[in-house]
Design an enzyme around this catalytic site. Structure first.
Site, PDB file in Angstrom:
ATOM      1  N   TYR A  85       0.822  -1.204   0.000  1.00 34.95           N
ATOM      2  CA  TYR A  85       0.000   0.000   0.000  1.00 34.95           C
ATOM      3  C   TYR A  85       0.862   1.262   0.000  1.00 34.95           C
ATOM      4  O   TYR A  85       1.803   1.408   0.787  1.00 34.95           O
ATOM      5  CB  TYR A  85      -0.927   0.029   1.224  1.00 34.95           C
ATOM      6  CG  TYR A  85      -1.663   1.348   1.361  1.00 34.95           C
ATOM      7  CD1 TYR A  85      -2.739   1.637   0.527  1.00 34.95           C
ATOM      8  CD2 TYR A  85      -1.241   2.324   2.259  1.00 34.95           C
ATOM      9  CE1 TYR A  85      -3.387   2.854   0.607  1.00 34.95           C
ATOM     10  CE2 TYR A  85      -1.881   3.542   2.356  1.00 34.95           C
ATOM     11  CZ  TYR A  85      -2.963   3.805   1.521  1.00 34.95           C
ATOM     12  OH  TYR A  85      -3.591   5.013   1.590  1.00 34.95           O
ATOM     13  N   GLY A 127      -5.722   5.413  -0.244  1.00 38.03           N
ATOM     14  CA  GLY A 127      -7.111   5.346   0.196  1.00 38.03           C
ATOM     15  C   GLY A 127      -7.871   4.269  -0.554  1.00 38.03           C
ATOM     16  O   GLY A 127      -7.416   3.120  -0.675  1.00 38.03           O
TER      17      GLY A 127
END
Length: 512
Positions: A54, A61
């Site tokens: 990530y 997000g």
């Protein structure tokens, strides 16, 4: 000035204040340099191997499902800063921005954020050389980190945005050039490492907490002066009373009042003049004490947060890159709401003591503490102003942390509003400090009237407070009313600049 050495583990409240307000120099502990480098090696390997991590090889997000090619990982980080710098409002103060820069560096040197050492050193150089990014105070929901304001902090590092240098606002590039700090280009993970975290709400809250500690001590000084002005009853502050309900704040406040008034001939005993004093005088240990306990609780939380890593993902090792929620502001949002409530109560009780001093129906002083009430209004409107401030505090004390608005396509579906909580606490403390300043000024005026009625001696601590006030402000006895605002400003400055607290603490110890 002593240097502050950052190792990510033991930064203190006092050190944050020293860097933020006194511009103490800052260094990274040598042992942490290697930690930062090792963490960065892991990020470089992730990018090279195109592993799915990530914010490194994915979007942000709800866009975490979007894969980012390794050739675009650097551009991804700059895009992040440009788009996320969406703040609004007046800029945070220089001291607040310096505090947030310091806390961010301290987090990064823990070696779990994957940032390059040269990027951390750029931020450190900015701090030491006086480049202060223009950071709008509004725009953070206190959950995915303080994304908007922290992005504004990063912009000058890239030669973008705006910054203050030597008090002048200019472009970020110009500020960096004048300070002799080279701008950088972000690499993989670095933008996220710089902006994902609770740094802004913590920075505002740290300084507010420090000021609240001083406010609590000043409230005891103000209360002691009022108590002596009214010839208050010392029995309510005896230790034996408070050891049977031994809340720490109760015990400390009662001891402070005994210490401040030691040697006073104005203090009385039960039934000597009256049987009991009003709550605002008699119950100071319980009221001030509750606020002290609140403030000390928040200070304990602050000590944890300024030494925490609050970004995402966290890089533990090559095999452990963990996406979690350390950026979420809830652990500090609730304490900062609590801080505001504690500070508001100090203002509330102080305003009631101001009313008791200026109201001739509640004392044996002339109305509004002037010799010729009617011709002169004296302290009349000082109480109005205090009433306005404490009423405003009651609105501000409504907790921000109980609110939440979903963001980022419902991926971030519960947020803290912690930055709002910290900002509100800051304003409440300022308002309450003005009320306490007003009480001290009124109590000293009342003591002068008391001295005309009764020969006597103030306590050791209250005498020091009285002497300092009278060295800066005259007794208000003019045929013409003076401009009260000017006197109140001088009185408030004695509190803001620590003159009053230092004068008293030279002769007695005031505990917190």
């Amino acid at each position: 000035m002593e240097k502050v050495i950052l190792n990510g583990e033991d930064l203190t409240l006092e050190e944050v204040v020293a860097v933020a307000r006194e511009k103490a120099p800052v260094e990274i502990a040598p042992e942490n340099i290697e930690k930062v480098k090792e963490s960065r090696k892991i990020v470089d390997k992730i990018v090279e191997e195109e592993r799915v991590v990530y914010g490194v090889t994915t979007g942000f997000g709800s866009l975490a499902k979007v894969h980012i090619d390794k050739d675009d990982c650097s551009q991804l980080q700059e895009n992040l800063i440009r788009t996320h710098s969406s703040g609004y409002g007046d800029p945070l103060s220089e001291e607040e921005v310096r505090a947030l820069m310091l806390i961010r560096i301290n987090s990064l040197v823990k070696g779990v954020s994957g940032i390059r050492l040269e990027t951390v050193e750029t931020l450190l150089d900015m701090l030491n050389k006086g480049v202060v990014p223009h950071v709008p105070e509004k725009g953070s929901i206190g959950a995915s980190g303080d994304l908007a304001p922290l992005s504004h902090m990063v912009l000058p590092m890239l030669g973008l945005g705006r910054a203050f240098y030597k008090g002048e606002l200019m472009s970020g590039q110009e500020a960096m050039d004048k300070a002799g700090v080279k701008v950088i280009h972000l690499e993989a993970k670095e933008g996220l490492a710089l902006i994902n975290g609770t740094t802004v709400l913590t920075a505002i809250g740290v300084l507010a907490t420090y000021d609240a500690i001083k406010l609590a001590k000043l409230a005891d000084i103000a209360g002691a002066l009022s108590l002596e002005a009214h010839r208050g009853i010392i029995d309510a502050f005896y230790e034996k009373l408070h050891t049977i309900r031994p809340h720490a704040g109760n015990l400390t406040t009662a001891k402070n009042i005994r210490t401040l008034t030691e040697g006073s001939t104005f203090m009385t005993h039960t039934a000597e003049i009256r049987v009991q004093d009003a709550y605002t005088l008699r119950c100071m240990p319980q009221i001030h004490g509750a606020s002290k306990d609140t403030i000390n609780y928040v200070a304990d939380k602050v000590a944890i947060e300024v030494n925490a890593a609050t970004d995402n993902p966290i890089i533990i090792s090559e095999d452990e890159v963990i996406s979690g929620g350390n950026f979420h502001g809830e652990p500090m949002a609730q304490p900062f709401d609590f801080l505001g409530i504690g500070a508001a109560e100090l203002g509330n009780v102080s305003e009631r003591r101001v009313e008791r001093l200026v109201n001739a129906q509640l004392s044996d002083f002339p109305s509004f503490l002037v010799k010729h009430p009617g011709l002169n209004s004296g302290f009349m409107i000082t109480q109005y102003a205090c009433a306005a401030l404490v009423s405003e505090n009651k609105v501000l004390a409504h907790p921000a942390s109980v609110d939440s608005i979903t963001s980022c396509e419902n991926q971030e579906d519960f947020v803290s509003m912690g930055t709002i909580a910290a900002r509100k606490a800051r304003e409440i403390i300022k308002n309450s400090r003005r009320v306490v300043a007003t009480e001290i000024m009124a109590a000293v005026q009342a003591i002068d009237f008391r001295k005309e009625m009764t020969d006597g001696q103030l306590g050791k601590g209250t005498q020091a407070a009285y002497d300092l006030v009278r060295s800066k402000l005259d007794f208000i006895a003019h045929d013409k009313d003076i401009q009260m605002y000017d006197e109140l400003e001088k009185m408030t400055d004695l509190l803001v600049n620590d003159d009053l607290l230092n004068a008293v603490e030279k002769v007695v110890d005031i505990e917190m």
